[in-house]
Scaffold this active site. Structure first.
Site, mmCIF file in Angstrom:
data_model
loop_
_atom_site.group_PDB
_atom_site.id
_atom_site.type_symbol
_atom_site.label_atom_id
_atom_site.label_comp_id
_atom_site.label_asym_id
_atom_site.label_seq_id
_atom_site.Cartn_x
_atom_site.Cartn_y
_atom_site.Cartn_z
ATOM 1 C CG ASP A 50 24.169 51.383 108.599
ATOM 2 O OD1 ASP A 50 25.408 51.482 108.645
ATOM 3 O OD2 ASP A 50 23.458 51.391 109.617
ATOM 4 C CD GLU A 110 25.989 48.764 114.657
ATOM 5 O OE1 GLU A 110 25.344 48.095 113.843
ATOM 6 O OE2 GLU A 110 27.013 49.406 114.336
#
Ligand code: BGC
Ligand code: BGC
Length: 833
Positions: A310, A511
């Site tokens: 990521d 997020e």
């Protein structure tokens, strides 16, 4: 009411014990038929590739930070565009502009002049609810809403439609589906999770993969398909306190039973890639986890595709930086996602690691073999250029009416009717209907994060060509039936309406910015409740439509509503909402509510982790709950006690990546004031920008040019009550890095009712050694307030002023109550003392 549904199938709800770890992580291998040819081709390529080219296959730069020439020079195996990143950084980039960039990168990657063998690159993008970085794309409901439909076939169709829109822009890799099983609704990514139920996530995972990549042995990676990614491996939905990028403190059996199921089914369906997660398992970062990445995922489960890291996730592994991390490669990450400027040093350092032996050549060959295997299975070598592929689609593919119809169907199937007293719904359209609430005419809010921008913020209705707001959809249907639908922001009206539809909910976020410490809706700032009260006082029947990325504690709002619909984040097709709220012109039902809760609904704000089957912690509405308009189910009022007064949190975050609601962050001079709403803002004398420190955009850089007095102020539109704190024990804390010291003081203070105290000069807390380094600052709040009564009305709990040319970085500004605070020399003494 719908049949109550048990959350987990029997197999899953049987308690598992750690002794059973032997039988965990079953072989998940998919039945690819062409393996032999492919492996031979890989051997041939590997033999010809120089080390530099192999490593370049493993590095993934981001389009903001590298060029087509870099691609030609290095031959990256892949690249990405992050959320809110577009060709030429143009939010309004046309389909042609996307295709053009894809084509340029493709041909540059094939140019083997500098780098060895011709290998086509891949472009990855976050098409997580439609191809939503692209203007005009169909915006499907977020995953949580799809969970409510209980319709795996629909998920497959949505993935197929998304794949078409993606291919039509020349892109061939999608970072979806998220197969997280969110177990704590405080997590800012709860809406990316289909459900708290692993079985539901598992069935969606394989369907999504088949829709996006095609079915093995049938239309696998056909011309209208793209590569998909199962993410984020593993335990992202299971972190302690629902912390994004946090620590999953669960045993291995739980990791498999709850968080592993979606990988098993997704890999079986042929998912070509898996993304490693930012989170840790029992304290160890996944990006450095050899056991989970290599032994479990690759060996035990038999996953032979590639693992992509990521967003600079490797840089979070202890001992690593964004520029250097052999640990991640050795743990099993095959492609390092390297946004920003890190790709170049990362490439060089990784090449060097092979030379020094920090990474073995066999590990590099294994990673590159996996990358090439994915490319060969996806048919990239045999393929046409992105432009030729895109040309298979007509110009109207992006946001076409068939896809919008599918999205509208998904909205209809996802709405969950929580309350319908007096059988208020469905409404006849031939009436006078008042439409109000902060989400009534706001397509950005109904779409949530990962929409045109990373956070989904900064968008106007005009940024969504072809989309329909919920108000607009209601108005269209009502007007057609001879009724009147009136939009009112404030809830005021001239002629009394027959009924009001109040559409309200959470602002967009993505997020960690969406993390909460409890689930109370509009905590400390009950604007929507005030609106409901007003309508109630005028004796108007109220239908509430709640827009949110998760279940929230809304007992007061539920009590003020006759009918209440959980609408999640429905996306571009507001008409799907109107289809359920309104009958046709003749008073006949158009559609029935069939959505059921994919997550348990909290009875108290503290019930972040609340999952069926319930132990002692009872929900307000169970997993699987959902009314139809035929149910005669009268709900009495619920308790409005939050149950958290006694344990009021002893901390208050003021700024952590974003400013805490209801505060705003302003830059000010004597004559000017600007609210911060974007990554950068400035007033004369002072500029502000967000920067990456430990994670993305978690810090701010402030730069004073010394020309005049200017400051930053965190303030609320209304004075805030901080009396839950004891001033004698209260500390103001933040992380600070000073890069340049100004010649006049940098003052920290506040704005309260009456005169606050003088604050303190930051200069007194820094010395030669700390310049250029992060330091933790903790100062008694006594320096800032004169007396404890002032805690009751705080306009601005934090301000920073200077006329000198300071340059600083700042993160995580908070108040924390701790032990008795002792002497502190730094407070500025003045007359008011
Ligand atoms: C970037 C986004 C990206 C995100 C990933 C942000 O800093 O601006 O483009 O998708 O990080 O977490
Ligand atoms: C997110 C991923 C995403 C990536 C690229 C990361 O921050 O966690 O889900 O795919 O950024 O934008």
């Amino acid at each position: 009411m719908n049949q109550p549904e048990s959350s987990l199938d029997n197999e899953i709800s049987n308690p598992v014990t750690t002794e059973q770890t032997e039988t965990l992580w079953p072989d998940s291998r998919a039945e690819f038929t062409d393996s032999a040819d492919i492996e031979a081709k890989i051997d041939e390529l590997l033999a010809k590739m120089p080390l530099e080219q192999k490593v370049a296959q493993m590095i993934q730069p981001e389009i903001r930070d590298f060029t087509v020439e870099d691609m030609r020079r290095y031959g990256f195996g892949s690249f990405l565009n992050g959320g809110g990143s577009f060709p030429n950084q143009d939010k309004y980039a046309t389909r042609e502009a996307w295709v053009e960039l894809a084509d340029a990168m493709y041909y540059a990657s094939l140019d083997a002049t500098y780098d060895g063998v011709a290998i086509p690159t891949m472009w990855g993008t976050d098409a997580v609810h439609g191809h939503t970085n692209v203007i005009g794309a169909t915006i499907f409901p977020h995953n949580i809403a799809l969970g409510a439909t209980r319709n795996p076939e629909l998920v497959k169709q949505i993935a197929a439609a998304t794949a078409k829109e993606v291919v039509a822009t020349g892109i061939n890799w999608v970072f979806a589906p998220t197969v997280a099983v969110a177990r704590d609704d405080r997590w800012g990514r709860a809406y990316e999770s289909y459900s708290e139920d692993p079985a539901l996530v598992a069935s969606y995972s394989s369907n999504f993969v088949e829709g996006m990549q095609g079915k093995l042995g049938e239309n696998f990676m056909a011309a209208d398909k793209t590569i998909s990614t199962l993410k984020h491996f593993i335990g992202d939905g299971g972190t302690h306190l629902g912390d994004d990028q946090g620590d999953a403190r669960v045993d291995e059996a739980h990791l498999w039973e709850i968080h592993g199921r979606g990988y098993h089914t997704g890999i079986q369906a042929g998912a070509l890639t898996v993304m490693a997660s930012f989170n840790s398992w029992q304290g160890d970062k996944l990006h450095g986890h050899h056991y989970l990445l290599t032994e479990v995922l690759k060996n035990k489960m038999g996953f032979d595709g590639l693992i992509v890291g990521d967003w600079n996730g490797h840089g979070q592994v202890p001992g690593c930086t964004n520029e250097h991390c052999p640990q991640s490669v050795n743990a099993g990450v095959d492609i390092l996602m390297a946004p920003g400027k890190s790709w170049k040093p990362l490439l060089e350092n990784t090449i060097n690691d092979v030379k020094t032996g920090a990474i073995s050549m066999s590990r590099i060959d294994d990673a590159v073999r996996r990358i090439l295997r994915v490319k060969l299975r996806a048919g990239l070598f045999a393929e046409k250029s992105p432009k030729q592929r895109a040309e298979l689609f007509d110009k109207e593919t992006i946001g076409n009416s068939k896809h919008r119809e599918l999205a509208r169907q998904a909205v209809r199937e996802s709405l969950v009717l929580l309350k319908n007293n007096g059988g208020l719904l469905p409404l006849k359209p031939g009436q006078r209907i008042l439409v109000t609430g902060n989400a009534a005419d706001d397509i950005a809010r109904q779409s949530g994060g990962w929409t045109l921008t990373w956070q989904g913020t900064g968008n106007q209705n005009s940024d969504f060509p072809g989309a329909t707001s919920i108000f607009q959809a209601i108005k269209d249907q009502v007007t057609a039936a001879g009724g009147v639908a009136e939009l009112s922001e404030t809830g005021d009206f001239e002629q009394k309406p027959d009924v009001a539809i109040v559409v309200f909910g959470e602002k967009p976020y993505a997020e960690g910015n969406g993390d909460l410490d409890n689930l109370e809706f509009e905590r400390g700032n009950k604007a929507s409740l005030a609106l409901l009260n007003k309508l109630k006082a005028a004796n108007i029947p109220v239908v509430s439509v709640f827009i949110s990325g998760r279940p929230m504690w809304v007992n007061p709002e539920l009590n003020r509503s006759d009918a209440f619909v959980a609408a999640w984040l429905p996306g571009s097709e507001g008409a799907g909402v109107a289809d359920l709220l309104l009958t046709d012109a003749n008073g006949n039902k158009q559609y029935e509510f069939i959505g059921r809760l994919p997550f348990s609904w909290p009875r108290l704000p503290g019930q972040g982790p609340l999952n069926a089957p319930y132990q002692n912690d009872l929900p307000l509405f169970e997993f699987g709950y959902g009314l139809t308009t035929d149910d005669n189910n009268e709900l009495a009022n619920f308790s409005e006690a939050t149950g958290i007064d006694k344990h009021q949190p002893k901390r208050q975050t003021l700024f952590n990546r974003v400013v805490t609601d209801p505060f705003k962050l302003l830059l000010k001079t004597k004559h000017e004031q600007k609210e911060q709403t974007a990554n950068t803002v400035s007033v004369s004398g002072l500029s502000f920008r967000t920067i990456d420190w430990q994670v993305q955009e978690d810090a701010i850089a402030l730069s004073w040019d010394g020309s005049q007095i200017a400051g930053l102020s965190i303030e609320s539109p209304f004075p805030e009550d901080f009396r839950r704190f004891d001033l004698e024990q209260l500390m103001l804390e933040f992380d600070l890095r000073v890069d340049q010291v100004g010649d006049t003081p940098l003052l920290v203070g506040a704005n309260c009712r009456g005169a606050c105290a003088h604050g303190f000069n930051l200069k007194s807390l820094i010395d030669e050694d700390t310049i250029g380094n992060w330091q933790h600052i903790a100062v008694p709040y006594r320096c800032v307030l004169q007396n404890k009564e002032q805690l009751s009305e705080m306009y601005s709990p934090f301000q920073l002023w200077s006329a000198g040319s300071w340059q600083i970085q700042l993160a995580h500004i908070r108040l924390r109550q701790g032990d008795e605070v002792g002497e502190f020399e730094g407070c500025i003494k003045g007359e008011s003392e």
